[in-house]
Design a protein around this motif. Structure first.
Motif, PDB file in Angstrom:
ATOM      1  N   HIS A 120      32.754  64.345  53.723  1.00 19.82           N
ATOM      2  CA  HIS A 120      32.021  65.447  54.354  1.00 19.82           C
ATOM      3  C   HIS A 120      31.140  66.163  53.335  1.00 19.82           C
ATOM      4  O   HIS A 120      29.959  66.452  53.613  1.00 19.82           O
ATOM      5  N   LEU A 121      31.669  66.458  52.163  1.00 23.94           N
ATOM      6  CA  LEU A 121      30.899  67.156  51.132  1.00 23.94           C
ATOM      7  C   LEU A 121      29.743  66.294  50.618  1.00 23.94           C
ATOM      8  O   LEU A 121      28.673  66.819  50.275  1.00 23.94           O
ATOM      9  N   THR A 140      46.891  65.456  41.771  1.00 23.49           N
ATOM     10  CA  THR A 140      46.871  64.078  42.258  1.00 23.49           C
ATOM     11  C   THR A 140      47.044  64.033  43.776  1.00 23.49           C
ATOM     12  O   THR A 140      46.323  63.320  44.477  1.00 23.49           O
ATOM     13  N   HIS A 141      48.001  64.807  44.287  1.00 21.43           N
ATOM     14  CA  HIS A 141      48.206  64.836  45.729  1.00 21.43           C
ATOM     15  C   HIS A 141      47.018  65.484  46.445  1.00 21.43           C
ATOM     16  O   HIS A 141      46.655  65.059  47.554  1.00 21.43           O
ATOM     17  N   ALA A 142      46.412  66.494  45.843  1.00 22.88           N
ATOM     18  CA  ALA A 142      45.238  67.111  46.449  1.00 22.88           C
ATOM     19  C   ALA A 142      44.087  66.115  46.525  1.00 22.88           C
ATOM     20  O   ALA A 142      43.366  66.050  47.536  1.00 22.88           O
ATOM     21  N   LEU A 143      43.896  65.320  45.475  1.00 25.60           N
ATOM     22  CA  LEU A 143      42.876  64.270  45.496  1.00 25.60           C
ATOM     23  C   LEU A 143      43.120  63.306  46.647  1.00 25.60           C
ATOM     24  O   LEU A 143      42.205  62.964  47.406  1.00 25.60           O
ATOM     25  N   HIS A 144      44.362  62.862  46.753  1.00 24.29           N
ATOM     26  CA  HIS A 144      44.703  61.872  47.774  1.00 24.29           C
ATOM     27  C   HIS A 144      44.451  62.415  49.177  1.00 24.29           C
ATOM     28  O   HIS A 144      43.832  61.739  50.024  1.00 24.29           O
ATOM     29  N   LEU A 145      44.898  63.630  49.441  1.00 21.29           N
ATOM     30  CA  LEU A 145      44.766  64.184  50.792  1.00 21.29           C
ATOM     31  C   LEU A 145      43.317  64.504  51.136  1.00 21.29           C
ATOM     32  O   LEU A 145      42.882  64.295  52.273  1.00 21.29           O
ATOM     33  N   ALA A 146      42.559  64.995  50.164  1.00 23.03           N
ATOM     34  CA  ALA A 146      41.150  65.275  50.428  1.00 23.03           C
ATOM     35  C   ALA A 146      40.392  63.991  50.728  1.00 23.03           C
ATOM     36  O   ALA A 146      39.503  63.961  51.595  1.00 23.03           O
ATOM     37  N   ASP A 147      40.739  62.913  50.040  1.00 21.85           N
ATOM     38  CA  ASP A 147      40.110  61.620  50.322  1.00 21.85           C
ATOM     39  C   ASP A 147      40.578  61.082  51.668  1.00 21.85           C
ATOM     40  O   ASP A 147      39.766  60.654  52.502  1.00 21.85           O
ATOM     41  N   LYS A 148      41.878  61.109  51.918  1.00 28.24           N
ATOM     42  CA  LYS A 148      42.455  60.559  53.151  1.00 28.24           C
ATOM     43  C   LYS A 148      41.863  61.221  54.396  1.00 28.24           C
ATOM     44  O   LYS A 148      41.601  60.534  55.401  1.00 28.24           O
ATOM     45  N   HIS A 149      41.641  62.524  54.346  1.00 32.20           N
ATOM     46  CA  HIS A 149      41.174  63.248  55.526  1.00 32.20           C
ATOM     47  C   HIS A 149      39.659  63.467  55.546  1.00 32.20           C
ATOM     48  O   HIS A 149      39.165  64.294  56.311  1.00 32.20           O
ATOM     49  N   GLY A 150      38.930  62.737  54.701  1.00 31.50           N
ATOM     50  CA  GLY A 150      37.480  62.738  54.781  1.00 31.50           C
ATOM     51  C   GLY A 150      36.792  63.967  54.235  1.00 31.50           C
ATOM     52  O   GLY A 150      35.607  64.191  54.507  1.00 31.50           O
ATOM     53  N   VAL A 151      37.507  64.775  53.442  1.00 30.96           N
ATOM     54  CA  VAL A 151      36.905  65.995  52.901  1.00 30.96           C
ATOM     55  C   VAL A 151      35.779  65.648  51.934  1.00 30.96           C
ATOM     56  O   VAL A 151      34.685  66.237  51.980  1.00 30.96           O
ATOM     57  N   PHE A 152      36.034  64.685  51.054  1.00 30.57           N
ATOM     58  CA  PHE A 152      35.006  64.316  50.080  1.00 30.57           C
ATOM     59  C   PHE A 152      33.797  63.693  50.776  1.00 30.57           C
ATOM     60  O   PHE A 152      32.645  63.963  50.411  1.00 30.57           O
ATOM     61  N   GLY A 168      26.853  68.263  52.131  1.00 27.13           N
ATOM     62  CA  GLY A 168      26.625  69.245  51.079  1.00 27.13           C
ATOM     63  C   GLY A 168      27.678  70.332  51.102  1.00 27.13           C
ATOM     64  O   GLY A 168      28.722  70.210  51.746  1.00 27.13           O
ATOM     65  N   ALA A 169      27.421  71.433  50.392  1.00 28.98           N
ATOM     66  CA  ALA A 169      28.393  72.512  50.261  1.00 28.98           C
ATOM     67  C   ALA A 169      28.794  73.057  51.632  1.00 28.98           C
ATOM     68  O   ALA A 169      27.961  73.195  52.525  1.00 28.98           O
ATOM     69  N   ALA A 170      30.097  73.364  51.758  1.00 26.43           N
ATOM     70  CA  ALA A 170      30.606  73.867  53.029  1.00 26.43           C
ATOM     71  C   ALA A 170      31.853  74.696  52.804  1.00 26.43           C
ATOM     72  O   ALA A 170      32.568  74.509  51.815  1.00 26.43           O
ATOM     73  N   THR A 171      32.124  75.609  53.720  1.00 23.18           N
ATOM     74  CA  THR A 171      33.333  76.426  53.639  1.00 23.18           C
ATOM     75  C   THR A 171      34.523  75.617  54.166  1.00 23.18           C
ATOM     76  O   THR A 171      34.350  74.662  54.936  1.00 23.18           O
ATOM     77  N   PRO A 172      35.746  76.005  53.775  1.00 27.80           N
ATOM     78  CA  PRO A 172      36.931  75.316  54.303  1.00 27.80           C
ATOM     79  C   PRO A 172      36.978  75.335  55.831  1.00 27.80           C
ATOM     80  O   PRO A 172      37.368  74.339  56.451  1.00 27.80           O
ATOM     81  N   ASP A 173      36.575  76.462  56.449  1.00 23.31           N
ATOM     82  CA  ASP A 173      36.602  76.535  57.909  1.00 23.31           C
ATOM     83  C   ASP A 173      35.674  75.494  58.536  1.00 23.31           C
ATOM     84  O   ASP A 173      36.034  74.830  59.512  1.00 23.31           O
ATOM     85  N   ARG A 174      34.508  75.351  57.946  1.00 25.12           N
ATOM     86  CA  ARG A 174      33.532  74.399  58.495  1.00 25.12           C
ATOM     87  C   ARG A 174      34.014  72.964  58.312  1.00 25.12           C
ATOM     88  O   ARG A 174      33.909  72.133  59.228  1.00 25.12           O
ATOM     89  N   ILE A 175      34.548  72.673  57.138  1.00 23.64           N
ATOM     90  CA  ILE A 175      35.057  71.319  56.889  1.00 23.64           C
ATOM     91  C   ILE A 175      36.227  71.025  57.813  1.00 23.64           C
ATOM     92  O   ILE A 175      36.312  69.943  58.413  1.00 23.64           O
ATOM     93  N   ALA A 176      37.143  71.995  57.920  1.00 27.73           N
ATOM     94  CA  ALA A 176      38.333  71.793  58.744  1.00 27.73           C
ATOM     95  C   ALA A 176      37.971  71.544  60.199  1.00 27.73           C
ATOM     96  O   ALA A 176      38.574  70.696  60.868  1.00 27.73           O
ATOM     97  N   ALA A 177      36.983  72.269  60.707  1.00 32.11           N
ATOM     98  CA  ALA A 177      36.566  72.070  62.092  1.00 32.11           C
ATOM     99  C   ALA A 177      35.981  70.677  62.289  1.00 32.11           C
ATOM    100  O   ALA A 177      36.263  70.006  63.288  1.00 32.11           O
ATOM    101  N   ALA A 178      35.184  70.236  61.320  1.00 24.97           N
ATOM    102  CA  ALA A 178      34.548  68.921  61.439  1.00 24.97           C
ATOM    103  C   ALA A 178      35.557  67.794  61.322  1.00 24.97           C
ATOM    104  O   ALA A 178      35.448  66.769  62.015  1.00 24.97           O
ATOM    105  N   ARG A 179      36.562  67.980  60.447  1.00 25.70           N
ATOM    106  CA  ARG A 179      37.537  66.910  60.207  1.00 25.70           C
ATOM    107  C   ARG A 179      38.803  67.064  61.038  1.00 25.70           C
ATOM    108  O   ARG A 179      39.703  66.238  60.984  1.00 25.70           O
ATOM    109  N   ARG A 180      38.885  68.167  61.822  1.00 29.80           N
ATOM    110  CA  ARG A 180      40.040  68.435  62.680  1.00 29.80           C
ATOM    111  C   ARG A 180      41.337  68.517  61.878  1.00 29.80           C
ATOM    112  O   ARG A 180      42.343  67.859  62.186  1.00 29.80           O
TER     113      ARG A 180
END
Length: 332
Positions: A30-31, A16-28, A35-47
């Motif tokens: 971004h995907l 539940t907390h992982a869902l919330h944080l991924a939504d809050k920080h724009g991870v979903f 499309g598919a991306a590595t954690p490093d690429r997502i993290a760089a884009a979302r800071r």
């Protein structure tokens, strides 16, 4: 070795907390957009921090929210894209935020309920609705969560309600107008009045302006415990009766009966228990109702009993493809 059902029960807190944080920080988002991306690429884009993100994504992959490719990239499960797209009616991010920031803390009261009883514990606390509507920010957050929980399914519920012969609907406790907007969009000759506490008014007016509904959507401020309900051809209660005990529900339904035109209807839109006690979402929300309100979820037959006690007849249930359904009664 634990079973998958036990794992899900024990570790649901983390997902539940992982869902919330991924939504809050724009991870979903971004995907969805990239499309598919590595954690490093997502993290760089979302800071955001890549190591923390990868650990969150591993949890979400374990519960099949995201899928992990052989090269270490992640993609959002195709069937779940609408649920995490803020532009889609099925978006659940606001409701997940409500679970994490509000419900989680209140669940700590359950221990005291078990040892002392709900009545004794609640006597020392402010009422649930004083907490929910304590200020403009809290009111707005709650109404946003309710909109996201209700707006998508409201289109199907409005269709199931068959309101072609209704000219005026009063949506009791209609919040910022999720069902009202859906119904008005489907029935061009319909007019809807949302009846709710005065502090909800500015949010409903904002909905009316954003949707361009003009005089077809109006707001009536009031307290349904202290005042009569506005008269109408049809009255609706969405996620209202599950806030209250049976006696209070019957009192509200009798007020609806008095306000309803002869031959008119009342609509109850609620999660429903199956006869075997499921599904999980209803059971979980039933526990939430115990700490957040004074109510509970019920079976369709239990709602039939409340409607008949208030004077309604010809009770029927119409199930949607979502987890909120329609129970109807008619005034003779």
């Amino acid at each position: 070795m634990t079973s998958s059902s036990l794992d899900n029960a024990m570790f649901g807190l983390f997902s539940t907390h992982a869902l919330h944080l991924a939504d809050k920080h724009g991870v979903f988002v971004h995907l969805i957009e990239e499309g598919a991306a590595t954690p490093d690429r997502i993290a760089a884009a979302r800071r955001i921090d890549a190591e923390t993100l990868e650990r969150l994504l591993l949890v979400l992959a374990a519960v099949s929210v995201v899928e992990r490719d052989a090269d270490g990239s992640y993609r959002l499960a195709r069937a779940l894209v609408p649920s995490f797209d803020p532009q889609n009616p099925r978006y659940i991010g606001g409701f997940v935020r409500h679970l994490v920031t509000n419900t989680t803390g209140q669940l700590q009261q359950l221990d005291a309920y078990l040892t002392r009883g709900k009545a004794a514990v609640d006597a020392e606390l402010p009422s649930p609705f004083e907490t929910i509507y304590r200020d403009e920010a809290a009111t707005g957050a709650f109404l946003e969560a309710m909109w996201q929980l209700s707006y998508g399914v409201s289109h199907e519920l409005a269709q199931l309600a068959g309101l072609e012969d209704v000219r005026h609907l009063v949506d009791v406790g209609g919040a910022s107008g999720a069902f009202a907007v859906a119904a008005l969009g489907r029935y061009p000759d319909l007019r809807v009045t949302v009846y709710d506490l005065p502090q909800v008014g500015p949010f409903l007016e904002r909905t009316r302006d954003e949707q361009g509904l003009g005089e077809r959507l109006s707001f009536a401020p009031g307290d349904f415990f202290r005042e009569a309900l506005p008269a109408a051809d049809c009255l609706s209660f969405g996620y209202i009766l599950s806030d209250w005990e049976d006696k209070t529900c019957v009192e509200l339904l009798r007020k609806a009966y008095d306000a309803c035109a002869s031959g008119g209807r009342v609509l109850l839109m609620e999660r429903l228990f199956d006869e075997d006690g499921g599904p999980l979402a209803t059971a979980a929300q039933n526990l939430s109702m115990h700490v957040e309100t004074y109510g509970r979820h019920r079976t369709a037959e239990e709602y039939f009993g409340l409607l008949r006690e208030a004077g309604f007849t010809d009770c029927a249930v119409h199930r949607s493809t979502w987890d909120k359904h329609l129970v109807m009664g008619r005034k003779p």
